[in-house]
Design a protein around this motif. Sequence first.
Motif, PDB file in Angstrom:
ATOM      1  N   VAL A  42       0.845  -1.198   0.000  1.00 11.29           N
ATOM      2  CA  VAL A  42       0.000   0.000   0.000  1.00 11.29           C
ATOM      3  C   VAL A  42       0.878   1.245   0.000  1.00 11.29           C
ATOM      4  CG1 VAL A  42      -1.870   1.233   1.173  1.00 11.29           C
ATOM      5  CG2 VAL A  42      -1.715  -1.247   1.395  1.00 11.29           C
ATOM      6  N   LYS A  43       0.501   2.269  -0.739  1.00 11.56           N
ATOM      7  CA  LYS A  43       1.113   3.577  -0.646  1.00 11.56           C
ATOM      8  C   LYS A  43       0.051   4.637  -0.896  1.00 11.56           C
ATOM      9  CE  LYS A  43       3.933   5.225  -3.721  1.00 11.56           C
ATOM     10  NZ  LYS A  43       3.268   6.502  -4.080  1.00 11.56           N
ATOM     11  N   THR A  44       0.339   5.864  -0.486  1.00 11.56           N
ATOM     12  CA  THR A  44      -0.587   6.971  -0.700  1.00 11.56           C
ATOM     13  C   THR A  44       0.160   8.124  -1.377  1.00 11.56           C
ATOM     14  OG1 THR A  44      -0.236   8.255   1.333  1.00 11.56           O
ATOM     15  CG2 THR A  44      -1.632   6.298   1.503  1.00 11.56           C
ATOM     16  N   ASN A  45      -0.556   9.205  -1.612  1.00 11.99           N
ATOM     17  CA  ASN A  45       0.089  10.389  -2.190  1.00 11.99           C
ATOM     18  C   ASN A  45       0.313  11.467  -1.141  1.00 11.99           C
ATOM     19  OD1 ASN A  45      -2.568  11.094  -1.768  1.00 11.99           O
ATOM     20  ND2 ASN A  45      -2.726  12.360  -3.619  1.00 11.99           N
ATOM     21  N   ASN A  46       0.309  11.062   0.160  1.00  9.73           N
ATOM     22  CA  ASN A  46       0.439  12.045   1.238  1.00  9.73           C
ATOM     23  C   ASN A  46       1.112  11.398   2.440  1.00  9.73           C
ATOM     24  OD1 ASN A  46      -0.199  13.803   3.526  1.00  9.73           O
ATOM     25  ND2 ASN A  46      -1.581  14.850   2.104  1.00  9.73           N
ATOM     26  N   SER A  47       2.099  12.066   3.004  1.00 11.67           N
ATOM     27  CA  SER A  47       2.793  11.541   4.178  1.00 11.67           C
ATOM     28  C   SER A  47       2.518  12.354   5.437  1.00 11.67           C
ATOM     29  CB  SER A  47       4.318  11.488   3.925  1.00 11.67           C
ATOM     30  OG  SER A  47       4.626  10.516   2.950  1.00 11.67           O
ATOM     31  N   ASP A  48       1.454  13.179   5.402  1.00  6.94           N
ATOM     32  CA  ASP A  48       1.098  13.958   6.595  1.00  6.94           C
ATOM     33  C   ASP A  48       0.367  13.103   7.631  1.00  6.94           C
ATOM     34  OD1 ASP A  48       2.210  16.276   5.579  1.00  6.94           O
ATOM     35  OD2 ASP A  48       0.352  16.854   4.560  1.00  6.94           O
ATOM     36  N   ALA A  49      -0.070  11.903   7.220  1.00  9.23           N
ATOM     37  CA  ALA A  49      -0.724  10.957   8.125  1.00  9.23           C
ATOM     38  C   ALA A  49      -0.617   9.577   7.489  1.00  9.23           C
ATOM     39  CB  ALA A  49      -2.187  11.337   8.356  1.00  9.23           C
ATOM     40  N   ASP A  50      -0.756   8.536   8.295  1.00  3.81           N
ATOM     41  CA  ASP A  50      -0.599   7.162   7.804  1.00  3.81           C
ATOM     42  C   ASP A  50      -1.944   6.512   7.532  1.00  3.81           C
ATOM     43  OD1 ASP A  50       2.083   7.491   8.108  1.00  3.81           O
ATOM     44  OD2 ASP A  50       2.369   5.857   9.544  1.00  3.81           O
ATOM     45  N   TYR A  51      -2.040   5.826   6.399  1.00  3.73           N
ATOM     46  CA  TYR A  51      -3.223   5.014   6.111  1.00  3.73           C
ATOM     47  C   TYR A  51      -3.068   3.684   6.835  1.00  3.73           C
ATOM     48  CZ  TYR A  51      -6.739   2.351   3.554  1.00  3.73           C
ATOM     49  OH  TYR A  51      -7.824   1.580   3.230  1.00  3.73           O
ATOM     50  N   VAL A  52      -4.032   3.334   7.658  1.00  4.44           N
ATOM     51  CA  VAL A  52      -3.952   2.122   8.482  1.00  4.44           C
ATOM     52  C   VAL A  52      -5.293   1.404   8.465  1.00  4.44           C
ATOM     53  CG1 VAL A  52      -2.271   3.167  10.050  1.00  4.44           C
ATOM     54  CG2 VAL A  52      -4.722   3.309  10.590  1.00  4.44           C
ATOM     55  N   ILE A  53      -5.269   0.157   8.863  1.00  2.00           N
ATOM     56  CA  ILE A  53      -6.491  -0.500   9.317  1.00  2.00           C
ATOM     57  C   ILE A  53      -6.656  -0.094  10.774  1.00  2.00           C
ATOM     58  CG2 ILE A  53      -7.549  -2.717   9.864  1.00  2.00           C
ATOM     59  CD1 ILE A  53      -6.231  -3.845   7.380  1.00  2.00           C
ATOM     60  N   PRO A  54      -7.751   0.611  11.141  1.00  2.00           N
ATOM     61  CA  PRO A  54      -7.877   1.178  12.483  1.00  2.00           C
ATOM     62  C   PRO A  54      -7.462   0.197  13.580  1.00  2.00           C
ATOM     63  CG  PRO A  54      -9.683   1.952  11.152  1.00  2.00           C
ATOM     64  CD  PRO A  54      -8.921   0.946  10.302  1.00  2.00           C
ATOM     65  N   GLY A  55      -6.631   0.691  14.462  1.00  2.00           N
ATOM     66  CA  GLY A  55      -6.020  -0.133  15.503  1.00  2.00           C
ATOM     67  C   GLY A  55      -4.532  -0.248  15.300  1.00  2.00           C
ATOM     68  N   GLN A  56      -4.079  -0.231  14.039  1.00  2.00           N
ATOM     69  CA  GLN A  56      -2.647  -0.281  13.777  1.00  2.00           C
ATOM     70  C   GLN A  56      -2.013   1.062  14.148  1.00  2.00           C
ATOM     71  OE1 GLN A  56      -2.685  -1.275   9.579  1.00  2.00           O
ATOM     72  NE2 GLN A  56      -2.556  -3.478   9.980  1.00  2.00           N
ATOM     73  N   PRO A  57      -0.824   1.061  14.764  1.00  2.00           N
ATOM     74  CA  PRO A  57      -0.215   2.322  15.210  1.00  2.00           C
ATOM     75  C   PRO A  57       0.422   3.116  14.091  1.00  2.00           C
ATOM     76  CG  PRO A  57       1.209   0.477  15.769  1.00  2.00           C
ATOM     77  CD  PRO A  57      -0.060  -0.112  15.208  1.00  2.00           C
ATOM     78  N   ASP A  58       0.749   2.486  12.958  1.00  2.00           N
ATOM     79  CA  ASP A  58       1.346   3.186  11.823  1.00  2.00           C
ATOM     80  C   ASP A  58       1.038   2.392  10.564  1.00  2.00           C
ATOM     81  OD1 ASP A  58       3.397   1.095  11.571  1.00  2.00           O
ATOM     82  OD2 ASP A  58       4.223   1.980  13.396  1.00  2.00           O
ATOM     83  N   GLY A  59       1.266   3.047   9.410  1.00  2.00           N
ATOM     84  CA  GLY A  59       0.909   2.379   8.168  1.00  2.00           C
ATOM     85  C   GLY A  59       1.565   3.007   6.968  1.00  2.00           C
ATOM     86  N   ALA A  60       0.773   3.273   5.924  1.00  2.00           N
ATOM     87  CA  ALA A  60       1.320   3.673   4.637  1.00  2.00           C
ATOM     88  C   ALA A  60       1.274   5.180   4.437  1.00  2.00           C
ATOM     89  CB  ALA A  60       0.546   2.989   3.514  1.00  2.00           C
ATOM     90  N   GLY A  61       2.359   5.704   3.854  1.00  2.00           N
ATOM     91  CA  GLY A  61       2.423   7.075   3.374  1.00  2.00           C
ATOM     92  C   GLY A  61       2.863   7.042   1.920  1.00  2.00           C
ATOM     93  N   LYS A  62       3.739   7.972   1.565  1.00  2.00           N
ATOM     94  CA  LYS A  62       4.225   7.991   0.184  1.00  2.00           C
ATOM     95  C   LYS A  62       5.129   6.800  -0.132  1.00  2.00           C
ATOM     96  CE  LYS A  62       3.832  12.908  -0.962  1.00  2.00           C
ATOM     97  NZ  LYS A  62       4.556  14.122  -1.362  1.00  2.00           N
ATOM     98  N   SER A  63       5.722   6.209   0.909  1.00  2.00           N
ATOM     99  CA  SER A  63       6.553   5.022   0.703  1.00  2.00           C
ATOM    100  C   SER A  63       5.678   3.770   0.764  1.00  2.00           C
ATOM    101  CB  SER A  63       7.645   4.946   1.779  1.00  2.00           C
ATOM    102  OG  SER A  63       8.482   6.071   1.727  1.00  2.00           O
ATOM    103  N   VAL A  64       6.061   2.763  -0.010  1.00  2.00           N
ATOM    104  CA  VAL A  64       5.302   1.514  -0.024  1.00  2.00           C
ATOM    105  C   VAL A  64       5.398   0.831   1.332  1.00  2.00           C
ATOM    106  CG1 VAL A  64       5.113  -0.772  -1.065  1.00  2.00           C
ATOM    107  CG2 VAL A  64       5.630   1.215  -2.495  1.00  2.00           C
ATOM    108  N   ASP A  65       4.238   0.392   1.834  1.00  2.00           N
ATOM    109  CA  ASP A  65       4.168  -0.283   3.131  1.00  2.00           C
ATOM    110  C   ASP A  65       3.539  -1.665   2.930  1.00  2.00           C
ATOM    111  OD1 ASP A  65       4.092   0.312   6.327  1.00  2.00           O
ATOM    112  OD2 ASP A  65       2.401  -0.963   5.704  1.00  2.00           O
ATOM    113  N   PHE A  66       4.174  -2.672   3.532  1.00  2.00           N
ATOM    114  CA  PHE A  66       3.668  -4.036   3.405  1.00  2.00           C
ATOM    115  C   PHE A  66       2.908  -4.495   4.659  1.00  2.00           C
ATOM    116  CE2 PHE A  66       7.125  -3.795   0.342  1.00  2.00           C
ATOM    117  CZ  PHE A  66       6.611  -4.479  -0.748  1.00  2.00           C
ATOM    118  N   GLY A  67       2.772  -3.588   5.641  1.00  4.53           N
ATOM    119  CA  GLY A  67       2.196  -4.002   6.909  1.00  4.53           C
ATOM    120  C   GLY A  67       0.695  -3.848   7.033  1.00  4.53           C
ATOM    121  N   VAL A  68       0.081  -3.014   6.188  1.00  4.98           N
ATOM    122  CA  VAL A  68      -1.348  -2.731   6.364  1.00  4.98           C
ATOM    123  C   VAL A  68      -2.196  -3.990   6.146  1.00  4.98           C
ATOM    124  CG1 VAL A  68      -3.304  -1.421   5.469  1.00  4.98           C
ATOM    125  CG2 VAL A  68      -1.088  -0.310   5.737  1.00  4.98           C
ATOM    126  N   ASP A  69      -1.926  -4.714   5.054  1.00  2.00           N
ATOM    127  CA  ASP A  69      -2.809  -5.831   4.687  1.00  2.00           C
ATOM    128  C   ASP A  69      -2.175  -7.208   4.833  1.00  2.00           C
ATOM    129  OD1 ASP A  69      -5.118  -4.271   3.780  1.00  2.00           O
ATOM    130  OD2 ASP A  69      -3.802  -3.621   2.152  1.00  2.00           O
TER     131      ASP A  69
END
Length: 416
Positions: A42-69
């Motif tokens: 997962v990645k987004t076009n914004n790093s001002d906040a992290d995209y998460v599955i609610p409950g996760q402490p951190d997640g995806a920003g502009k960098s690719v993240d493998f932890g969300v899903d």
Amino acid sequence: MSHQRRTIALAALAALFSTPGLAQDTGGPALSLSGFGTVGAVKTNNSDADYVIPGQPDGAGKSVDFGVDSKIGVQATATFNLMFSATAQVLSKHNSEGKWTPGLEWAFGKAKLGDKFSLRVGRMGAPFFMVSDFRDVGYTNTWIRPPLDVYGQITFSHFDGADLLYSSSIGDTNVTAQFFAGSSKVKYANGARPELKRIVGVNASAEIGPVTLRAGHAQGKFSVTRSQRLDQLFNGLRTVAALPVGLGSLGSLADDLEADSKDATFTGIGASLDWNNIVGSAEYTRRRTDSFLADTTGWYLTGGYRFGTWTPYVTLSKLKQDSDSSKTLPAAPIPQLAGTMAALSKGVNDTLASVGQKTVAAGVRWDAMKNIAVKAQFDHIKPDARSSGQFVVREGQSGLNGKSVNVYSVAVDFVW
């Protein structure tokens, strides 16, 4: 995914509503082992906040993240005879503590009480949503993840207790009902521990040809303990309320906001359709608590069409905050309290900040093999004004302040 494939997947996972196996044919013991997993990016076009599955402490920003899903689970079902069986499921995912430590997601014993009733005791999936039992089994779902505007309202994924299941047929309609009771708790990375005690609830569903209808309601007592930030805020409000300067109402505000065995309810209705090549589903849910946790209403509508092994789909969803998203505290009665009142006001309004957002999503599922699905999904998420919606704002990030975010996701789901 076709209804047939979904049935195969659930059977392969020895889903809780049926434990078919050699034992039930012969009356002898048997053991089945199955599993599921997702590798997602997962990645987004914004790093001002992290995209998460609610409950996760951190997640995806502009960098690719493998932890969300990403996740992997293993499930074992032991069938002892025609009446008794036991199921355990171990799941490893990026959890609420920010760890990948495998956890015991399910561990229950089941007794069949005749042809229509079953009793289960132990740890089971928290049955608040239409796909609660297999929300982590990506292969069984059309989306990469269930719409978070609805499924993000509750972070309790399992409960400890008991349930009574009823299943029967009325003409061509298959009817099931579930009565459950127990408790559940979560541990967050910051040490806070939300807990839901004395849960009682009921779910009912009816399968009428290609259409399934479902309704459910649960209630309990909600608490949050060991939260340093919340404890400081409520203690601060009560300390100032005790001063002889006419701010006694702050004590009542602390009592209203504090989550200390407060009433909580969750209600949902839903429907799904699998007719010819058309698939669709919808849910409408409401969360209510007598604490700082916002009252919310969430809904989604998904529709898709199968072209052979390809299923494009679109989803519209919204999470609306129904309770106050800010409070106006009294002005400091004396200059010496100006700084304290400003800090308390910020703490209260940060706590009440809106979690509302709306989402437009489009994706495609490719059934590459009989037990492997490849998916890609695009989400456009618009948080409420001056809020970050369900995104997580970590230290050093500025927050979204109502700005829209695009989320790009790919995933490979598998079962075995």
